[in-house]
Every structure is written in C-alpha cells, then in structure tokens.
Design a protein around this motif. Structure first.
Motif, PDB file in Angstrom:
ATOM      1  N   GLY A 205       0.862  -1.187  -0.069  1.00  0.00           N
ATOM      2  CA  GLY A 205       0.017  -0.046   0.126  1.00  0.00           C
ATOM      3  C   GLY A 205       0.785   1.325   0.122  1.00  0.00           C
ATOM      4  O   GLY A 205       0.727   2.290  -0.884  1.00  0.00           O
TER       5      GLY A 205
ATOM      6  N   ILE B 103      -7.781   5.226   1.448  1.00  0.00           N
ATOM      7  CA  ILE B 103      -7.526   3.912   1.693  1.00  0.00           C
ATOM      8  C   ILE B 103      -8.995   3.327   1.725  1.00  0.00           C
ATOM      9  O   ILE B 103      -9.740   3.641   2.576  1.00  0.00           O
ATOM     10  CB  ILE B 103      -6.988   3.608   3.137  1.00  0.00           C
TER      11      ILE B 103
ATOM     12  N   GLY C 234      -6.255  -2.628   6.026  1.00  0.00           N
ATOM     13  CA  GLY C 234      -6.326  -1.018   5.596  1.00  0.00           C
ATOM     14  C   GLY C 234      -5.847  -0.445   6.838  1.00  0.00           C
ATOM     15  O   GLY C 234      -5.359   0.628   6.662  1.00  0.00           O
TER      16      GLY C 234
ATOM     17  N   ALA D 269      -2.250  -0.281   6.773  1.00  0.00           N
ATOM     18  CA  ALA D 269      -1.750   0.742   5.664  1.00  0.00           C
ATOM     19  C   ALA D 269      -1.806   2.206   6.445  1.00  0.00           C
ATOM     20  O   ALA D 269      -0.764   2.758   6.333  1.00  0.00           O
ATOM     21  CB  ALA D 269      -2.496   0.591   4.374  1.00  0.00           C
TER      22      ALA D 269
ATOM     23  N   MET E  86     -10.130   7.651   5.035  1.00  0.00           N
ATOM     24  CA  MET E  86     -10.453   6.301   5.203  1.00  0.00           C
ATOM     25  C   MET E  86     -11.938   5.849   4.777  1.00  0.00           C
ATOM     26  O   MET E  86     -12.963   6.680   5.123  1.00  0.00           O
ATOM     27  CB  MET E  86     -10.313   6.060   6.719  1.00  0.00           C
TER      28      MET E  86
ATOM     29  N   ILE F 287      -5.485   3.273  -1.971  1.00  0.00           N
ATOM     30  CA  ILE F 287      -5.005   2.155  -1.567  1.00  0.00           C
ATOM     31  C   ILE F 287      -6.258   0.980  -1.687  1.00  0.00           C
ATOM     32  O   ILE F 287      -7.265   1.461  -0.913  1.00  0.00           O
ATOM     33  CB  ILE F 287      -4.415   2.079  -0.334  1.00  0.00           C
TER      34      ILE F 287
ATOM     35  N   ALA G 182      -8.020  -2.176  -0.253  1.00  0.00           N
ATOM     36  CA  ALA G 182      -7.672  -2.966   0.722  1.00  0.00           C
ATOM     37  C   ALA G 182      -8.662  -3.912   0.980  1.00  0.00           C
ATOM     38  O   ALA G 182      -9.100  -4.236   2.516  1.00  0.00           O
ATOM     39  CB  ALA G 182      -7.317  -2.096   1.997  1.00  0.00           C
TER      40      ALA G 182
ATOM     41  N   CYS H 290     -11.416   3.171  -6.401  1.00  0.00           N
ATOM     42  CA  CYS H 290      -9.944   3.630  -6.647  1.00  0.00           C
ATOM     43  C   CYS H 290      -9.651   4.275  -7.995  1.00  0.00           C
ATOM     44  O   CYS H 290      -9.139   5.345  -8.259  1.00  0.00           O
ATOM     45  CB  CYS H 290      -8.693   2.416  -6.459  1.00  0.00           C
TER      46      CYS H 290
END
Lengths: 345, 345, 345, 345
Positions: D158, D172, D179, D182, D196, D240, D242, D252
């Motif tokens: 990540g 993330i 996650g 990361a 997040m 990232i 996850a 993403c």
C-alpha cells in the motif's frame, strides 16, 4: 598445486601449495580455468594493503569448474562452470540484504586478500551459492573473467553512482583498464558525450576506438579548460575518477557541472583537498564505492546479448607457469600496451 | 520607504529609499508584512559575499501583499497575499526545467544579494509567477516566513539529499536555526534516531524538545565515539553538516556509516580535508546544495496539515523600525537565545 | 493562409484561413516549415475526440520560424528556428512544476485539438517560451519533427514508464509508428531482448532492421506462448502496449513477468478487462501516460549525438498543397508502407 | 503437538500432530510463543486457495524460540527468540537477489499453504537464516507478531507501492485490519490527508483514532464525490485498495488523481473492469504485490523507536487450546469488533 604467492612488499613467487579443502558448509572448491591480474594486486605487492599478509595466494578474478561443494550447498554442483565474483557475499547479513555485498559481515573483498585467491590451480570460495555465477551456455570464458571485477567496478562505482543517462555528458579521468571499463559500460546508457582524459596518447587512442567522443591529454595542465569548452562552459554531468591520486580528484572537482556527480573509483592512499568553498552551493554529489558486484547478473546479460564486448580489454595471454611474465607485462603497461592479461591455469 | 541597507563590511543602517518599480513584464512589487534575518545576512555583513555590493537592501525572506504586477503576469493579482521564496526562478531555463531553481540562468539567490531584498517596506520580485506562492486561507503569516528559506533549506539540503528514511539513523551537526530546521523536517520521514550535536547545551535542550532522540555536546572532542556507541559501531545513515567549518565537516566523515550520506548544508569559506584514503571503499555520498525551494508547495501542505510547526523556530519579534535591535539579538544568539526573529513591516 | 481543416467526422479540406495573431503576452506565431500527421489526427477525423470541434485546423507537430512574439516573451526572437512541442506547458501551474506538462492547467494537448494547429502556413503557440525549443545549429529539420510527439511519446509512455534497463527484456505490442518509436528509444537503455509483436510481416521486418531482437506475428493466437519460450518461462520485464485495443492490452497482461511493468501508450476507447485474480500477487505495475514532453531536451541531445536516428521513421514527403494525398498515404499504411509522412509548408 | 488443521472447505479442527523435524540443512524448528489468524486463512477455509491441500496446518505469522537448526545454519542458534516472516526467502535465487522474496524460487508464501504453518506448538521454517529475524532485546512479542505479515503487507503493497510522501493525499478503501495497517504505516511518510473509506462506522471511528484525517461511509454510493470535494476536485495521490472486490477497485479508479497511483493490496478472485478509456491519458500507475517482507528490518526499527504502535491492532487474545473460538471471533468481526487476535501457544 601451483600458486602465485605474495611474500611481502616487492616479493612474489610461483610456489607449490596444497590443494584447498572445504572448511564450511557453504564453501566450494573451484578448479581455475582462467584468471587475471588486477591493479589491486600491484597495490598489495607495494605493501599498501594491510589486510593481506605474506604467504597469501593472490588473485580475486576468474572462471573455473566446481571441484567440490560443502554440505550446505544445494544449488551448485561438481562440474558446473562458474564465474568467481571478486566479492564474497553471505546473502544473509544486513549489508547483503541491502545489496551492499562489499560490506558483507563475513565476506566482501577477501579472496586474494585475507584468504587465498584465484591465481592458482584451485581456490576455496566461501558463501559459494551467493558468490559464484553459473556460466550461460556458449559463454566466452575470457569475456566472463572481465565480469569478476573490472566491469562491475567500472559500472557500479563509475556509471551507476555517476548517474550516467541518455544524452548526458561524462568525463572519465584515467584511461587505464578501469577507466576503459567505465567507458564501455557507460555506453549502456547512451550518453551524448564521453570525454576521456589521460596522459598517455596511446591509451587515449584506444579510448576513441572504445567509443569516447572526445579525448584530452592532460599533460599541459589545461584539461579543465578543455572540458569547459566541450560543454559550453557548464561542466559535465558525471566526472569519473579512475586513477586514485589527489590531482585527478581535484580535476574532477573542477569539471563537474552544477547538479552533477563526481563518482570516485580510484583507490586513494592519501587525504585529499575538497573545495567546499566553491562546491557548497553547486548541488553536486561525490560518491565512493567498493564494488558490490550486484550488477553481475545484469552485466552477464548485456555481454551475452552483445551490448558490450569485454574481449576488447584483453591484450595478453599467458599460461599459469609463466604468470611472473604476465605480472611483468601488466606492471609495465606503458611499454607493453597491456590492459588485461589472461592467465590460463 | 524604510529599508535596511548594507554599506560595506560591518556597516548597515535603516535608510529611507525610493519605493521599487516594475522593471520587467514578469515582475511584481510586494508590500512586506513580515520578514526575518538569515545567517547569510551576517555573512554579507562580514564581507564574505562578493556578489552583494554596498548600497544593497538586505533580506530574502518574507510574506507580503502584491502591490503591482508587470504586463506579463496573469496568475497573480494586486492584493494577493504571497510567500516570497528566497530563490527567484524563471521557470523557463534548463536549470529551472530540471528543478534546480538555485541555478536559474536569470534568478537563483538574487534577492538581498545582487538585487534589493525584503528587509524594507516594499520589494521588487522578478519572475513573480514562479517565485511567489499564494498563501492558503487561514495560513499563519509568521509560520509562512519560515517557508521562504530556512525550512526548505533544512529539508532539501539536509533531509532530501541525506535520504532520511523511516527507521534510519540521522546525526545533525549544529543545532542553530538551520540544524533545527533539518531536525523538524527530518521527522516527516520518521527516522528511528536523530542525534543532535552542538557545543551549546541550551540549544541541545531545545533540540530534545524539537524531537532529537539523543544529544551530544561535542566540547570534549569525543562526539564521534559517542555516535558510534549510539549506533552499535556502524555510524549513521545520514550525517547533516549544519555549521560550515572544516571541523564539523570532518566530524561528519567520522560518523557516517558504510552506505550513508554526508549532506552538507553549511556555507563554507575554506577548502576542507576529505579522507578518501578511508572513505574510498565505504560506499558513501557527500552532497552539496543551494536550496532550490522546489519543496515549498509540499512543505506548505505539511505546515497546513500540522505535520510540522514552524512557529517553534521563532523566538523574537520586532517592528521594522527596530530592525537594528533585531540584528543585535540575532547576532548574539548565545546570549539572547535567538533562533529566528520576525520583523514586522 | 492554407490550412487543413476538420469539418466533422470524416470531413476535412485544405482551406484558406486568416493568418493567426498574438492573443496573449506569452504567445508566439510560428511560420511552419515542416509538419506531419499523427494517428491522433485520424482519431479526430473518426469523431472520437470530443474536445476537437469542426472548423479546427489540425496538427500538433512541426518545426518552423518565429514570425512574431507577445510582449511577455523575452527568450525567443523573431527569426528563431524552433521545434513545436505537441504539449503546451505554462511552466507555472502545479502540474508543470511537477513535470506533468500534459496536465498543464492552461495547456496540455491543445494544438490541433481545442485550438488551431500546425497543418497550416502559420500557427499560434501559447506559452511559447516553455513549449517551443530552439533548434541547435545544423539540426536536421525532418528529424526534429519526430521530436514534437512520436519520439517523446514512445520514450516517456513506453520506455521510461516501462523502466527499460540494461540487460532487461522488452516486448512491444504493435509495430506501427509509435511502437517503432518505442523500439528506437528503448535502445538508449541497452535491453538484452526487444520482442516486437504485430500482425503485419512487413512492419515486423522493419522492426528487425530497427533493432528488434525477435519478432512475433500474433495472427496465430499464440504470441503469449512464444514470448514465454523466448524468456525461459518468466515473461518480460516490460510489456509496451502500442495499439490501444482490449486484445493487445490482454496480451500484455499475459506476457508481463513477475516484477514487470505493462506500459500503456495506446489511446483506448473502451473499458478493458484486467485479470487481477492472476495479477494481484505478481508484483507488477500498469502505467498510463499522456506524453509530457519533459524528455524533449534530452532526446534532442541523443539525436544530435547520433544515438538515435529519427529519419528512419520517415517514409513519405508531400508539399502542404498535397496534404490530402499525405493523409491518404498515412491512412492506408498497410498498402503504402507509410510510417511518418513529412508535410512541407 | 497441538495444531490447527485445515480439512477441506469449511472444515478445520485442533488436532494432535507429530512435532516437525529438520529436513534440509537450512531449516529451523521454532517453538511457537504467539501466532495470529490472517484474512488469508479464511480464504483457505473457503476453498479459494488451490495450493493449500487438506491436512495442512494453517498459519504464517508468529514469534517463537528456536528449538533446532539444520547443519547449514550458522547465524541462528537454539534458544534465540525470533520473528517468523510470512514469506520464506532462500536469499540466493534471482528473485531474492532482486528483493522480490515473494517470488523466491523455493520459498515465497509457503507456510500454512504448501507446507505446515505456525498455528501449532512447533513449526519447521525453511531457509531459516533469511526468513527469521532475531527479536531485539525488550521487544514486545505481540507487537512483533504484527511484523510477520500485516504491517509489511500494508506498508509494501500500500504505502511503498503507492508512493505515499510528505504532504500527499491518500485514500484507503477498506478499514479492516489490512487497511488499518496501511493507515498506521502511511503515517511514517507524513501525508497531509488520509481519507478512510468503509461501510462500517465502527471501523471508521477506529480509523480516526489511528490517524485518518477524514472518513467516508461509502454506503450511500457517493464516496467518489466526497473524495473529490476533499481534494479540491483533483483526486488523491494514492488510492489504496484494501478489500479485494471489483467495486472497491472501481472506486479507486474514480478517485485517483492525475499522476497518482492505485496500490492494490486486496486478494482478488475475479477479473475486474479497468477504465482505460478514461485512464489512458491520466498518467497513473496501478500496482500489485504479494508482500516481500523486505521492509521487516526497517519496520522493526520504527516499532522499537515508537514511530508506530502495532499493539493498537490487537483486540483479542486466546490460548492455542481455544483457537477455534479465536477463529470465530475473527470471522465475525462486525459483531466482535475483532481486528487481530493473538493466539498464545
């Protein structure tokens, strides 16, 4: 077996010595096919290398055939043809894990230095699985000997550290074997200019044949001025020091351009002057390195794919019986024109 | 307008000078809100900086409000609050295109050096669009002044060049404002160890408050030994020179570990000794740099997101009227405890 | 003046248009000497490029002579011979400062797209000082036209993004002009293997002449199998997609080795499948890029130092009067063998 | 000894099994002190991992004490406390030499997969010298267990692949244990923003406590819009993934900014859609990686220097006897709030 033995400053002889034996689970014994002499061997013979004691078999380069392996060796076998790296690497310590094999906790440059070396019929190589490289089918053995030390040294210490890049300008100070190795490997990155600087016109002529775009005989003391002319006053992106004395290191400081790198290859014996009063604001780097031989697998591929031809570095060949003559030719390179000499065991 | 003018070595005064005017299409005139004094200003006053002639208004840091712009300026407007970079960058020349603004063909460090500077009510800034940075809403003006020079200098010359990384070990030689700026910005990369070395215990105490994990008073001559103890005999990954004299540069050579970097920030006035006879095989780099201020936009984000707090560097505040007192406090830092002094215009 | 004008999908003509004029302080007017046609021009003519409206003069490549400059232009002068970059870059915005000129806030790919282009007697170029490059003395004009777009595109999107390196293995899918540009520029880094994949044997033959070490006609559907044979089952270090359709992008996923890169150059019009169920653990990168032309100065040096010869890409020449014939030849490349066609204005 | 054994999809039990023995010179037997359960163990139990056959002891994380070593092991000794890496690395093969331990020719992820693992009283670890890490004095054993897999995975796949940097913006997707790992390790590089994204408000609350600057519950389908608001319309520098499903991978693609990276951590079981028709010109990279654990020594230093606190990931503790309860708690994390569960052997 026959071996070239160092007996203290200025003294060496071809002696009869017992064949080496496996000492540790990771060892291999290699029967030498071909080896060579390095400038560092001459340093040892001048008494400059404290770690090398009298009685030592010299030599840290070569190719050979595996004759025996220790109990821990699973990936190499008796009969394998291998390239011997000048650097022994355990593959386990912090430095090896970082790719800095030269500083391996139990290896580094030990062959022909703190343990017996390759100028003999056989050699014991510690950490064999991570210090020997199987030869690809059809590889030229003499070309491979150039991968033990001189090509990775020129490439890692000079070209990689110097950040040679497509279109960049490079000056190499010193057209001896190591400077020429830097010249050959620099071309893997297609710089626009490679300026070779030396005192010997014969070597400069060889440099032109090897791909230098410009050559400068520095005898007249105005090499720096000539480099500035050739680079429109900017200096070079990469200045490679391939001699190892204060004067050539100073020249590199004079010719490196803003944002450039002075990549030192030379083995220095003295403190040198650094003109930080001029360089502090010039955004440069000065790098040093003992070769790690991390680039050996890559260089092997470039040799096999004909991107570089290491045979151009080889000028003389001798059988092991006549290795003293080989040393003689190599030491008097100005007269003999020797670059690298091959010793056949 | 009022301006602090250099009148030759040892001489300065607060003079009345005409307000500057637009001279080129890319210029802006900035009304100064806050400025500060740099160690380099003291160098000028000692007569060490040849490019700075008597009659020059000093200062290369500050924040202000745009008062006028040239005909070629389209992205900045009268009334904009801006940060003035110590480095003027044209954005067009080969060096600017490579991110080496410090060597801009028509810029670089010119403010308060070869052209009039910021310790005044107004300043003319060439290449305004690529040398001024609009302040984000709610930005603290005093914090922003620290982004003109000291934070990018500590960060680019020390931290970036020094390749500070998570888990790495760092030594900073010199706990003055620039060493402390390196200390603050090094923490953006979470090194495991930051060892601060100085002769002044008060500054070492500040360093501990700023995040140093260890401090060493080098007065006893055994700083190198202490660093080796703290690093299990390996030396540090990054040694940052933040003083600018031969002794501290030598100390950096003694404490850098194999594979490490000596990142020079100090302004050196003398040739120094480089121990290549020890360092040639140690796989190190020595770097120099005049700050490029390429990291200014990034540092601005880290300040705005509270990753670093530049206000910790500010110890004193003076109005422009009393700038001579500010110089006095800054020059006698050992007594006054001054780090950075803010001048309000 | 005469100009090639796009009149909506499938429609173009050589029209009479007024000569362009300076509109902003940073503009230049360039009299075109030579231009060319790009695959993207054909995309526009198929109606695939929404930003390009009917009435637009096409073309984003060329060399010419400066005919006029805006009031803010200080480093270029009437009469200068210049290379026109396909990407206009202001040099000031966040993206330009990061070297991502393709995403310039007021530039990027605008020539022959959202503003009038170079397939005409004159063109207006915004941000002239940071989007035009003076030709070096003695430069070949036709070679220089290849530096406007095709060489930096092949190099930046394919070679740089693909991390081509000495000794590495490269596969290029698509042997059209852009694939061949990647092939030429990949050799600046001396990879050991360059495998060219296409459906057209004539183009594969050209690829061999240009330096491909292996060629594969993918018509039989087993290109991936052949690549695996050529790489000892490992796949390539770099797979360059130079077509822009789903099938070739899938092929790249099949042939990239663990730790490798799929570097996309192709202009894609459709969503594609990505086999993350196989690739998630393969340590690969997939990269995309609109050329930034940051490498133009460097490529200029490699052309001037004869490290690459762009003239090999040029197969046809036409005067501007006959540009419709030039389009015809370029569109029917399978019959005409056209790679790049030069238009002389 | 007791061991948790996989008996085919959906079936596991705590069985009595013979203590493992040394099989190769490089092996070690480790007595387990503490181990844990990974999301991958649940994948195995769902029958998703073909390489893992029924009868296998699961588990690839843990700390323990060396109980026996093979004849080739010289740097580890009986009684040493060690961290067991989830990746076995021979240190000799081409991939290990390149730092890609995950693709080791005779190692990689084999523990608890193709050979017996760590959820037992003892485990045999091949390539012990390059796959076990001695614990530093005073290390917290539970913190060390987090270094076997979850922290290096979050960090390498990540944070490193995602090029997280000071001042950058990170999103993330997925606030599960990986996650959050990361999130913890991203902060080693001081990004300005860490957003997040998850469906579970409780996990988002934990993310805020762990250092997320913003959280988004993606249940309403407008997560992408919210990210664009938070980044002034630019998208993030690093996205990232996850989770490991198509929807999160698509998200993403929607939120990565020009010049950014989509760093995939998730284990994907299906082909996914890639919007190359939008992304081809966006200068992005998509990266995949099976953790190499090359960063383990570095992460160890950051844990020891308190730059990250892995204990925050640990929510439950069980003795090995009750490992079935531990699996239960871990599988029903939404109810139990479990992140990482420690098993004491």
């Amino acid at each position: 077996m026959k071996a070239l033995v160092y007996h203290g400053p200025g003294q060496k002889s071809l002696d009869e010595r017992p064949k080496p034996e496996i000492q540790a689970p990771g060892d291999a014994i290699v029967r030498i096919l071909k080896t060579t002499i390095c400038g560092t061997d001459l340093h040892i013979l001048r008494g400059d290398v404290e770690t090398c004691a009298p009685g030592r078999i010299l030599g840290h380069e070569g190719v050979g055939v595996i004759d025996a392996v220790g109990s821990g060796v699973t990936t190499l076998h008796v009969g394998d043809h291998v390239l011997i790296s000048c650097i022994s690497s355990c593959g386990k310590c912090e430095y090896c894990r970082r790719g800095m094999f030269s500083h391996c906790a139990t290896g580094g440059w030990i062959l022909g230095n703190s343990i017996d070396g390759t100028q003999a019929e056989f050699v014991r190589t510690p950490h064999a699985e991570t210090s020997l490289y199987p030869l690809p089918d059809g590889a030229d053995e003499e070309a491979m000997v150039m991968l033990s030390d001189i090509l990775p040294t020129g490439f890692e210490c000079g070209v990689l550290n110097g950040k040679v890049a497509p279109g960049s300008s490079v000056a190499i100070v010193g057209a001896g074997p190591i400077g020429l190795a830097a010249l050959l490997t620099a071309q893997l990155y297609s710089p626009a200019q490679i300026i070779m600087i030396d005192l010997d016109n014969a070597r400069l002529e060889i440099a032109r044949q090897f791909g230098a775009t410009d050559t400068i005989n520095s005898a007249d003391g105005d090499a720096a001025g000539r480099v500035m002319e050739l680079t429109a006053g900017r200096g070079v992106d990469t200045a490679i020091e391939a001699v190892g004395v204060a004067a050539t290191f100073l020249l590199c400081q004079d010719i490196v351009g803003a944002g450039g790198v002075v990549a030192n290859i030379g083995v220095h014996g003295q403190v040198v002057e650094l003109h930080l009063e001029r360089l502090w604001s010039k955004n440069i780097a000065i790098t040093t390195r003992l070769v790690d031989t991390v680039s050996t697998p890559m260089l092997l591929k470039t040799v096999q794919s004909k991107k570089i031809d290491p045979l151009r570095l080889i000028t003389h060949r001798f059988p092991l019986d006549r290795i003293l003559e080989a040393y003689d030719a190599f030491e008097h390179a100005a007269d003999t024109g020797a670059l690298k000499v091959i010793i056949e065991a």
